[in-house]
Design a protein around this motif. Structure first.
Motif, PDB file in Angstrom:
ATOM      1  N   GLU A 116      37.614  -8.623  38.105  1.00 19.91           N
ATOM      2  CA  GLU A 116      36.896  -9.413  36.924  1.00 19.91           C
ATOM      3  C   GLU A 116      35.838 -10.286  37.657  1.00 19.91           C
ATOM      4  OE1 GLU A 116      39.431 -11.980  34.912  1.00 19.91           O
ATOM      5  OE2 GLU A 116      40.691 -10.194  34.063  1.00 19.91           O
ATOM      6  N   THR A 117      34.593 -10.183  37.086  1.00 20.99           N
ATOM      7  CA  THR A 117      33.508 -11.024  37.639  1.00 20.99           C
ATOM      8  C   THR A 117      32.410 -11.210  36.759  1.00 20.99           C
ATOM      9  OG1 THR A 117      31.694 -11.337  39.434  1.00 20.99           O
ATOM     10  CG2 THR A 117      32.225  -9.043  38.676  1.00 20.99           C
ATOM     11  N   ALA A 118      31.809 -12.270  36.621  1.00 28.77           N
ATOM     12  CA  ALA A 118      30.456 -12.541  35.790  1.00 28.77           C
ATOM     13  C   ALA A 118      29.300 -11.876  36.581  1.00 28.77           C
ATOM     14  CB  ALA A 118      30.458 -13.791  35.270  1.00 28.77           C
ATOM     15  N   HIS A 119      29.322 -11.739  37.525  1.00 23.28           N
ATOM     16  CA  HIS A 119      28.120 -11.298  38.399  1.00 23.28           C
ATOM     17  C   HIS A 119      27.718  -9.836  38.023  1.00 23.28           C
ATOM     18  CE1 HIS A 119      25.373 -10.769  41.729  1.00 23.28           C
ATOM     19  NE2 HIS A 119      25.329 -12.009  42.022  1.00 23.28           N
ATOM     20  N   PRO A 120      26.298  -9.826  37.476  1.00 23.11           N
ATOM     21  CA  PRO A 120      25.827  -8.542  37.145  1.00 23.11           C
ATOM     22  C   PRO A 120      25.780  -7.341  38.012  1.00 23.11           C
ATOM     23  CG  PRO A 120      23.809 -10.070  37.294  1.00 23.11           C
ATOM     24  CD  PRO A 120      25.384 -10.879  37.450  1.00 23.11           C
ATOM     25  N   TRP A 154      30.418  -3.350  37.722  1.00 19.82           N
ATOM     26  CA  TRP A 154      30.927  -1.790  38.023  1.00 19.82           C
ATOM     27  C   TRP A 154      32.396  -1.832  38.377  1.00 19.82           C
ATOM     28  CZ3 TRP A 154      32.628  -0.568  43.221  1.00 19.82           C
ATOM     29  CH2 TRP A 154      32.181  -1.229  44.145  1.00 19.82           C
ATOM     30  N   LEU A 155      32.878  -3.085  39.304  1.00 14.73           N
ATOM     31  CA  LEU A 155      34.061  -3.160  39.699  1.00 14.73           C
ATOM     32  C   LEU A 155      35.134  -3.231  38.348  1.00 14.73           C
ATOM     33  CD1 LEU A 155      33.829  -5.867  42.559  1.00 14.73           C
ATOM     34  CD2 LEU A 155      34.602  -3.516  42.763  1.00 14.73           C
ATOM     35  N   MET A 156      34.407  -3.735  37.141  1.00 12.17           N
ATOM     36  CA  MET A 156      35.368  -3.915  36.106  1.00 12.17           C
ATOM     37  C   MET A 156      35.400  -2.543  35.228  1.00 12.17           C
ATOM     38  SD  MET A 156      34.174  -7.683  34.890  1.00 12.17           S
ATOM     39  CE  MET A 156      34.768  -7.563  33.411  1.00 12.17           C
ATOM     40  N   GLN A 157      34.489  -1.618  35.671  1.00 12.14           N
ATOM     41  CA  GLN A 157      34.166  -0.709  34.781  1.00 12.14           C
ATOM     42  C   GLN A 157      34.802   0.623  35.639  1.00 12.14           C
ATOM     43  OE1 GLN A 157      30.016  -1.067  34.913  1.00 12.14           O
ATOM     44  NE2 GLN A 157      30.207  -2.324  33.078  1.00 12.14           N
ATOM     45  N   ASN A 158      35.631   0.492  36.507  1.00 12.79           N
ATOM     46  CA  ASN A 158      36.224   1.484  37.191  1.00 12.79           C
ATOM     47  C   ASN A 158      37.640   1.306  37.544  1.00 12.79           C
ATOM     48  OD1 ASN A 158      33.934   3.772  38.253  1.00 12.79           O
ATOM     49  ND2 ASN A 158      32.925   1.778  37.899  1.00 12.79           N
ATOM     50  N   LEU A 159      38.456   2.257  37.918  1.00 14.38           N
ATOM     51  CA  LEU A 159      39.934   2.190  38.548  1.00 14.38           C
ATOM     52  C   LEU A 159      39.850   2.162  40.084  1.00 14.38           C
ATOM     53  CD1 LEU A 159      41.876   4.228  36.089  1.00 14.38           C
ATOM     54  CD2 LEU A 159      41.589   1.851  36.018  1.00 14.38           C
ATOM     55  N   PHE A 160      40.701   1.618  40.382  1.00 16.44           N
ATOM     56  CA  PHE A 160      40.753   1.644  41.982  1.00 16.44           C
ATOM     57  C   PHE A 160      42.391   1.752  42.329  1.00 16.44           C
ATOM     58  CE2 PHE A 160      36.879  -0.671  40.673  1.00 16.44           C
ATOM     59  CZ  PHE A 160      36.096  -0.301  41.512  1.00 16.44           C
ATOM     60  N   ILE A 161      42.501   2.311  43.697  1.00 12.32           N
ATOM     61  CA  ILE A 161      43.844   2.421  44.256  1.00 12.32           C
ATOM     62  C   ILE A 161      43.548   1.789  45.643  1.00 12.32           C
ATOM     63  CG2 ILE A 161      45.326   3.995  45.396  1.00 12.32           C
ATOM     64  CD1 ILE A 161      45.194   4.181  42.257  1.00 12.32           C
ATOM     65  N   ALA A 180      28.553 -13.664  44.559  1.00 12.89           N
ATOM     66  CA  ALA A 180      29.382 -13.340  43.526  1.00 12.89           C
ATOM     67  C   ALA A 180      30.845 -13.738  43.905  1.00 12.89           C
ATOM     68  CB  ALA A 180      29.262 -11.890  43.538  1.00 12.89           C
ATOM     69  N   VAL A 181      31.602 -14.100  42.765  1.00 11.20           N
ATOM     70  CA  VAL A 181      32.757 -14.551  42.849  1.00 11.20           C
ATOM     71  C   VAL A 181      33.564 -13.384  42.108  1.00 11.20           C
ATOM     72  CG1 VAL A 181      34.721 -16.275  42.197  1.00 11.20           C
ATOM     73  CG2 VAL A 181      32.402 -17.010  43.163  1.00 11.20           C
ATOM     74  N   ILE A 182      34.655 -12.738  42.704  1.00 13.60           N
ATOM     75  CA  ILE A 182      35.563 -11.827  42.291  1.00 13.60           C
ATOM     76  C   ILE A 182      36.896 -12.296  42.169  1.00 13.60           C
ATOM     77  CG2 ILE A 182      36.106  -9.565  42.326  1.00 13.60           C
ATOM     78  CD1 ILE A 182      32.832  -9.805  42.421  1.00 13.60           C
ATOM     79  N   TYR A 183      37.528 -12.184  40.984  1.00 12.81           N
ATOM     80  CA  TYR A 183      38.895 -12.187  40.694  1.00 12.81           C
ATOM     81  C   TYR A 183      39.656 -11.220  40.843  1.00 12.81           C
ATOM     82  CZ  TYR A 183      43.460 -13.099  38.221  1.00 12.81           C
ATOM     83  OH  TYR A 183      44.697 -13.101  37.946  1.00 12.81           O
ATOM     84  N   ILE A 184      40.961 -10.950  41.613  1.00  9.83           N
ATOM     85  CA  ILE A 184      41.716  -9.726  41.764  1.00  9.83           C
ATOM     86  C   ILE A 184      43.133 -10.041  41.297  1.00  9.83           C
ATOM     87  CG2 ILE A 184      41.907 -10.154  44.111  1.00  9.83           C
ATOM     88  CD1 ILE A 184      42.093  -7.453  44.495  1.00  9.83           C
ATOM     89  N   LYS A 196      47.579 -12.325  43.058  1.00  7.64           N
ATOM     90  CA  LYS A 196      46.310 -12.750  42.110  1.00  7.64           C
ATOM     91  C   LYS A 196      45.561 -13.993  43.139  1.00  7.64           C
ATOM     92  CE  LYS A 196      48.532 -11.947  37.899  1.00  7.64           C
ATOM     93  NZ  LYS A 196      48.760 -12.221  36.670  1.00  7.64           N
ATOM     94  N   TYR A 197      44.480 -13.638  43.297  1.00  7.83           N
ATOM     95  CA  TYR A 197      43.463 -14.644  44.136  1.00  7.83           C
ATOM     96  C   TYR A 197      41.968 -14.252  43.770  1.00  7.83           C
ATOM     97  CZ  TYR A 197      43.915 -10.476  47.222  1.00  7.83           C
ATOM     98  OH  TYR A 197      43.776  -9.122  47.671  1.00  7.83           O
ATOM     99  N   THR A 198      41.081 -14.969  44.613  1.00  8.57           N
ATOM    100  CA  THR A 198      39.668 -14.707  44.440  1.00  8.57           C
ATOM    101  C   THR A 198      38.895 -14.495  45.862  1.00  8.57           C
ATOM    102  OG1 THR A 198      39.233 -16.980  44.450  1.00  8.57           O
ATOM    103  CG2 THR A 198      39.440 -16.066  42.192  1.00  8.57           C
ATOM    104  N   PHE A 199      38.010 -13.951  45.913  1.00  8.36           N
ATOM    105  CA  PHE A 199      37.077 -13.726  46.968  1.00  8.36           C
ATOM    106  C   PHE A 199      35.519 -14.177  46.533  1.00  8.36           C
ATOM    107  CE2 PHE A 199      38.193  -9.403  45.989  1.00  8.36           C
ATOM    108  CZ  PHE A 199      36.789  -8.640  45.883  1.00  8.36           C
ATOM    109  N   GLU A 200      34.547 -14.262  47.515  1.00  2.22           N
ATOM    110  CA  GLU A 200      33.515 -14.559  47.265  1.00  2.22           C
ATOM    111  C   GLU A 200      32.479 -13.791  48.356  1.00  2.22           C
ATOM    112  OE1 GLU A 200      30.221 -18.143  46.998  1.00  2.22           O
ATOM    113  OE2 GLU A 200      32.335 -18.598  47.004  1.00  2.22           O
ATOM    114  N   LEU A 201      31.696 -12.702  47.643  1.00  2.00           N
ATOM    115  CA  LEU A 201      30.721 -12.025  48.371  1.00  2.00           C
ATOM    116  C   LEU A 201      29.730 -12.967  49.074  1.00  2.00           C
ATOM    117  CD1 LEU A 201      31.128  -8.799  46.258  1.00  2.00           C
ATOM    118  CD2 LEU A 201      32.237  -9.301  48.411  1.00  2.00           C
TER     119      LEU A 201
END
Length: 154
Positions: free
Chosen positions: A121-125, A129-136, A81-85, A72-77
């Motif tokens: 997870e992200t609040a950036h519009p 799409w990262l929250m609306q799809n599955l990833f491997i 945009a800040v993304i939690y993973i 569990k960590y975060t990254f910034e594009l």
């Protein structure tokens, strides 16, 4: 009625710099380790940024070397945009190769089955799409970093 064919598409890669494991000890069913996240990079087509320091990979290493991963960590594009993973996975392979990884040695990633399911997870519009799809994720462990290629399940 037919079911759609499962396909994936490469999205981006994470190169996660990691610190020395903190070993909490044998729990009776495996050894708890916590691997600190020190930073890193995110690279892909139109997706580039930096992994923040902080967060960790919380692992249970079973007696046979089978490893359960929970990072569990975060990254910034680059655009801010800040993304939690939260990334859940497994790592397993031949005992000799797993022992070498545990000692911090270089191991050919093709010898190790390292797969994960990252959830974002992200609040950036622009990146909802990262929250609306599955990833491997397909990973490789190196002495100083983890490399993870992230694929979207279509």
């Amino acid at each position: 009625m037919s079911v759609p064919e499962l396909k994936t598409k490469y999205v981006f890669s994470l190169a996660i710099q990691v610190g020395k494991p903190v070993v909490a000890g044998d729990l009776g069913y495996g050894t708890r380790r916590v691997i600190p996240v020190l930073g890193g990079t995110v690279t892909g087509e139109g997706v580039n940024g930096a992994i923040h320091q902080g967060g960790a990979d919380f692992q249970i290493i079973r007696p046979d070397g089978f490893t359960e991963l929970e990072a569990k960590y975060t990254f910034e594009l680059d655009g801010g945009a800040v993304i939690y993973i939260a990334n859940y996975g497994i790592r397993f392979g031949p005992k000799e190769a797993l022992d070498r990884i545990a000692r911090g040695e270089i191991v050919d990633p093709r010898l190790i089955y390292f797969r994960s399911v990252p959830k974002f997870e992200t609040a950036h519009p622009d990146y909802r799409w990262l929250m609306q799809n599955l990833f491997i994720g397909v990973g490789a462990r190196h002495p100083d970093r983890v490399e993870l290629a992230v694929h979207q399940v279509l």
